[in-house]
Every structure is written in structure tokens, then in C-alpha cells.
Design a protein around this motif. Structure first.
Motif, PDB file in Angstrom:
ATOM      1  N   UNK A   1      39.095  52.622  17.828  1.00  0.00           N
ATOM      2  CA  UNK A   1      38.108  53.019  18.843  1.00  0.00           C
ATOM      3  C   UNK A   1      36.707  53.046  18.268  1.00  0.00           C
ATOM      4  N   UNK A   2      36.521  53.684  17.123  1.00  0.00           N
ATOM      5  CA  UNK A   2      35.189  53.819  16.537  1.00  0.00           C
ATOM      6  C   UNK A   2      34.661  52.492  15.993  1.00  0.00           C
ATOM      7  N   UNK A   3      35.542  51.670  15.439  1.00  0.00           N
ATOM      8  CA  UNK A   3      35.106  50.350  14.978  1.00  0.00           C
ATOM      9  C   UNK A   3      34.608  49.515  16.148  1.00  0.00           C
ATOM     10  N   UNK A   4      35.331  49.555  17.267  1.00  0.00           N
ATOM     11  CA  UNK A   4      34.922  48.785  18.442  1.00  0.00           C
ATOM     12  C   UNK A   4      33.605  49.300  19.014  1.00  0.00           C
TER      13      UNK A   4
ATOM     14  N   UNK B   1      25.890  44.714  20.664  1.00  0.00           N
ATOM     15  CA  UNK B   1      25.820  44.696  22.118  1.00  0.00           C
ATOM     16  C   UNK B   1      24.382  44.756  22.613  1.00  0.00           C
ATOM     17  N   UNK B   2      24.198  44.493  23.900  1.00  0.00           N
ATOM     18  CA  UNK B   2      22.848  44.432  24.465  1.00  0.00           C
ATOM     19  C   UNK B   2      22.600  45.458  25.568  1.00  0.00           C
ATOM     20  N   UNK B   3      23.661  46.010  26.168  1.00  0.00           N
ATOM     21  CA  UNK B   3      23.506  46.943  27.274  1.00  0.00           C
ATOM     22  C   UNK B   3      23.510  48.380  26.751  1.00  0.00           C
ATOM     23  N   UNK B   4      22.374  49.057  26.912  1.00  0.00           N
ATOM     24  CA  UNK B   4      22.245  50.424  26.397  1.00  0.00           C
ATOM     25  C   UNK B   4      23.196  51.385  27.104  1.00  0.00           C
ATOM     26  N   UNK B   5      23.359  51.215  28.424  1.00  0.00           N
ATOM     27  CA  UNK B   5      24.231  52.113  29.171  1.00  0.00           C
ATOM     28  C   UNK B   5      25.675  51.989  28.720  1.00  0.00           C
ATOM     29  N   UNK B   6      26.106  50.760  28.380  1.00  0.00           N
ATOM     30  CA  UNK B   6      27.476  50.555  27.905  1.00  0.00           C
ATOM     31  C   UNK B   6      27.658  51.178  26.521  1.00  0.00           C
ATOM     32  N   UNK B   7      26.622  51.104  25.684  1.00  0.00           N
ATOM     33  CA  UNK B   7      26.689  51.740  24.366  1.00  0.00           C
ATOM     34  C   UNK B   7      26.896  53.246  24.504  1.00  0.00           C
ATOM     35  N   UNK B   8      26.118  53.866  25.375  1.00  0.00           N
ATOM     36  CA  UNK B   8      26.251  55.303  25.588  1.00  0.00           C
ATOM     37  C   UNK B   8      27.605  55.646  26.189  1.00  0.00           C
ATOM     38  N   UNK B   9      28.062  54.831  27.137  1.00  0.00           N
ATOM     39  CA  UNK B   9      29.364  55.056  27.764  1.00  0.00           C
ATOM     40  C   UNK B   9      30.491  54.900  26.751  1.00  0.00           C
ATOM     41  N   UNK B  10      30.327  53.967  25.804  1.00  0.00           N
ATOM     42  CA  UNK B  10      31.334  53.769  24.767  1.00  0.00           C
ATOM     43  C   UNK B  10      31.512  54.996  23.894  1.00  0.00           C
ATOM     44  N   UNK B  11      30.390  55.634  23.530  1.00  0.00           N
ATOM     45  CA  UNK B  11      30.485  56.843  22.705  1.00  0.00           C
ATOM     46  C   UNK B  11      31.117  57.993  23.487  1.00  0.00           C
ATOM     47  N   UNK B  12      30.834  58.058  24.787  1.00  0.00           N
ATOM     48  CA  UNK B  12      31.463  59.085  25.627  1.00  0.00           C
ATOM     49  C   UNK B  12      32.981  58.876  25.667  1.00  0.00           C
ATOM     50  N   UNK B  13      33.402  57.623  25.816  1.00  0.00           N
ATOM     51  CA  UNK B  13      34.838  57.328  25.816  1.00  0.00           C
ATOM     52  C   UNK B  13      35.480  57.674  24.472  1.00  0.00           C
ATOM     53  N   UNK B  14      34.750  57.470  23.375  1.00  0.00           N
ATOM     54  CA  UNK B  14      35.284  57.808  22.052  1.00  0.00           C
ATOM     55  C   UNK B  14      35.510  59.309  21.920  1.00  0.00           C
TER      56      UNK B  14
ATOM     57  N   UNK C   1      36.056  61.391  24.482  1.00  0.00           N
ATOM     58  CA  UNK C   1      37.193  61.713  25.360  1.00  0.00           C
ATOM     59  C   UNK C   1      38.507  61.308  24.702  1.00  0.00           C
ATOM     60  N   UNK C   2      38.520  60.144  24.057  1.00  0.00           N
ATOM     61  CA  UNK C   2      39.722  59.692  23.349  1.00  0.00           C
ATOM     62  C   UNK C   2      40.117  60.690  22.268  1.00  0.00           C
ATOM     63  N   UNK C   3      39.146  61.229  21.547  1.00  0.00           N
ATOM     64  CA  UNK C   3      39.415  62.217  20.494  1.00  0.00           C
ATOM     65  C   UNK C   3      40.081  63.456  21.078  1.00  0.00           C
ATOM     66  N   UNK C   4      39.539  63.940  22.184  1.00  0.00           N
ATOM     67  CA  UNK C   4      40.094  65.151  22.811  1.00  0.00           C
ATOM     68  C   UNK C   4      41.492  64.910  23.354  1.00  0.00           C
ATOM     69  N   UNK C   5      41.720  63.737  23.926  1.00  0.00           N
ATOM     70  CA  UNK C   5      43.045  63.431  24.477  1.00  0.00           C
ATOM     71  C   UNK C   5      44.097  63.322  23.375  1.00  0.00           C
ATOM     72  N   UNK C   6      43.718  62.762  22.235  1.00  0.00           N
ATOM     73  CA  UNK C   6      44.668  62.652  21.117  1.00  0.00           C
ATOM     74  C   UNK C   6      45.109  64.035  20.648  1.00  0.00           C
ATOM     75  N   UNK C   7      44.142  64.957  20.548  1.00  0.00           N
ATOM     76  CA  UNK C   7      44.471  66.316  20.106  1.00  0.00           C
ATOM     77  C   UNK C   7      45.271  67.042  21.180  1.00  0.00           C
ATOM     78  N   UNK C   8      44.859  66.898  22.447  1.00  0.00           N
ATOM     79  CA  UNK C   8      45.556  67.575  23.543  1.00  0.00           C
ATOM     80  C   UNK C   8      46.971  67.043  23.722  1.00  0.00           C
ATOM     81  N   UNK C   9      47.193  65.770  23.347  1.00  0.00           N
ATOM     82  CA  UNK C   9      48.539  65.188  23.428  1.00  0.00           C
ATOM     83  C   UNK C   9      49.389  65.578  22.230  1.00  0.00           C
ATOM     84  N   UNK C  10      48.804  66.276  21.266  1.00  0.00           N
ATOM     85  CA  UNK C  10      49.481  66.707  20.039  1.00  0.00           C
ATOM     86  C   UNK C  10      49.987  65.518  19.216  1.00  0.00           C
ATOM     87  N   UNK C  11      49.247  64.414  19.288  1.00  0.00           N
ATOM     88  CA  UNK C  11      49.611  63.253  18.482  1.00  0.00           C
ATOM     89  C   UNK C  11      49.044  63.341  17.079  1.00  0.00           C
TER      90      UNK C  11
END
Length: 287
Positions: A185-188, A196-209, A211-221
Motif C-alpha cells: 500500500x505505501x509503496x504504491x 503522479x500528476x493529480x493532487x487530489x488523488x495523491x491526498x486520497x491515496x494517503x487517506x486510503x493508506x 484507513x487500510x492501517x486501521x482496518x488491518x488492526x481492527x481485523x486483528x490481522x
């Protein structure tokens, strides 16, 4: 209008053919690096499968993330995997967008060479860490009482080399510090941040990262430490490795050179340009 379409179609196909030829040329020159990076993904999976034989279930360790985040449970464990699949597929499609859209800023082959280099470096550190200290897995199938928590000794070499695919990949235990999902996730996200060229997508990507971190912990993985270590390790590895690798050329600049320049090449090029300017200035006006 029909005449214009008929005139533009051959130009478009010629352009696509040219772009494809450039990528094939780059693939012919860099296939060894791509193949080595892909083969290391298998070695990483083999190492993760190997630690499962050494895994010993035990009480789940105290974890701050487990205390603050509600447990999703087995029924909602798919949420983190679904988000990861979305990030993975979206990034892969973006790397191939030069074949579809007209705005071409990257070379697909060179981007994947870079991404695989980042992954290999991070996964090498990951293998060292989870073989150094064995922790009881917090995932449901890794806890005491589960048949998958311990693997019986292998009956043959093929059982180890084939990683018991796909069951051995999905239900692994012991490969904790640090999270493999967060490495990808972080490498991507970091790669898109750089190229990349789209600033909004860059910001959205970090938000998804996040959320992914929180879901991994909440899933107890993974434990929280697995995610935290991934955040600073991957970012540091990408930062320093990106500085050491050859400079990535900008496809939209219209440069005739399709290969990245090394520091030595850039120095020699600067010297040539400086020499040309010196020669021009040394020629005085004719009387």
C-alpha cells in the motif's frame, strides 16, 4: 467530420504503435530486473510460509490498537482485503494508462522496475525482522485451538516450495513485523506521490493508506507495531532508494532519450553543454 476522423485515425494508430515500441524496447533492456523482482515475490512468500512452521500460538499480546479500535470479527475481515485489492488494482491500472490516455508522463516498464526495487528492499527487511523474533499471531486462525495455528512438519520438499498454495498464502501465521499489506500500500501510494500528476488523488491515496492501517488492526490481522513500523520503514526505504536509482525521465517532456540518466551521464552531459557554450563565447565578432 467523417474526413477528420479518417485523417486522425492513422495518426492515432501510429502514435500507439510508437509508444508500444518504446515500451517493448525498455522491456527488452530491463526484463532481467523485472524478472528478478517478480521472482523475489515468490521468495518472500516462501519465507513467510517457512515461519509458519516455527509459529507457536499463545495469548494475544497487549496492544493499544486493539484497545481503542473495535474488533471487526471474522465476518467483516474481508473489509481490509477489499480495500487492499482496490488500491492494488487502481495502481496497476494507472501504470498502464499511457497505453490508453493521451497524457503520458511515465514509462510503464521503468515505473514497475522502480516499484519492484522498493518492494524487494522492504520485504528483505521484513524477512529479517519476523525471523529474528517469533510472536504469537493475533489473527483468528493463528490463536490457540485453531488447526491452522501450527503446521505439521513437511512431508516433502515440494510441500514447502509450493507454499501449500493458495491455502498457505491466505492462512499464514508468524510473519508479523512488519505488515506486508502495508508495504504494498505505501509503496504504491508513495510512487504515485512522486510520479503522479493529480493532487487530489495523491491526498486520497494517503487517506486510503490510513484507513487500510486501521482496518488491518481492527481485523486483528496484525499488531499495531506491525503497522507503525511499516509506515516509517517503507517511507524511509523509498526515500533513500529513490535518490540512489537513476533519474526517471518525464515522458511528456518530449525528450528523444527513453533511458534514465545516471549521475555520471548527467555530469558528462552538463560538461558537453558547458563546452559548447564556451566554444561559442570564444568566437569573437568578425571585423
Amino acid at each position: 467530420m467523417v474526413v477528420n476522423v479518417n485523417r486522425e485515425a492513422p495518426k492515432l494508430w501510429r502514435k500507439i504503435s510508437t509508444e508500444l515500441f518504446v515500451e517493448i524496447s525498455l522491456l527488452a533492456e530491463n526484463w532481467k530486473y523485472l524478472l528478478a523482482g517478480i521472482f523475489f515475490q515468490y521468495l518472500h512468500g516462501l519465507a513467510a510460509h517457512g515461519i509458519h512452521y516455527l509459529h507457536r500460538p499463545g495469548p494475544t499480546l497487549q496492544d493499544a490498537g486493539f484497545f481503542f479500535l473495535p474488533e471487526l470479527g471474522k465476518q467483516r475481515a474481508y473489509m481490509s482485503e477489499s480495500l487492499f485489492s482496490t488500491i492494488f488494482c487502481s495502481f496497476a491500472l494507472w501504470t498502464f494508462h499511457p497505453f490508453i490516455f493521451q497524457s503520458k508522463k511515465i514509462y510503464t516498464v521503468l515505473v514497475w522496475c522502480r516499484v519492484l526495487a522498493f518492494l524487494v528492499a522492504c520485504q528483505s527487511l521484513r524477512i529479517i525482522t519476523f525471523y529474528s523474533t517469533h510472536l504469537p499471531g493475533p489473527n483468528y486462525h493463528c490463536r490457540e485451538g485453531s488447526k491452522l495455528a501450527r503446521l505439521p512438519p513437511p512431508q516433502s520438499v515440494l510441500e514447502v516450495l509450493l507454499i501449500n498454495f493458495p491455502r498457505g498464502v491466505i492462512y499464514g501465521c508468524g510473519d508479523l513485523i512488519f505488515s506486508s499489506h502495508m508495504i504494498f500500500t505505501l509503496v504504491f501510494v508513495r510512487t504515485y506521490q512522486i510520479y503522479g500528476s493529480k493532487r487530489c488523488i495523491k491526498q486520497f491515496g494517503w487517506v486510503l493508506a490510513v484507513i487500510q492501517s486501521l482496518l488491518i488492526i481492527a481485523s486483528r490481522k496484525h499488531y499495531t507495531v506491525d503497522v507503525v513500523v511499516a509506515w516509517y520503514t517503507v517511507n524511509l526505504v523509498v526515500f533513500f532508494l529513490d535518490k540512489r536509482l537513476p533519474e526517471m525521465p518525464d515522458r511528456s517532456s518530449g525528450s528523444t532519450s527513453i533511458l534514465p540518466l545516471t549521475n555520471k551521464d548527467k555530469d558528462s552531459k552538463n560538461k558537453e553543454e558547458l563546452q559548447k557554450l564556451t566554444d561559442i563565447n570564444s568566437v569573437g565578432p568578425t571585423d
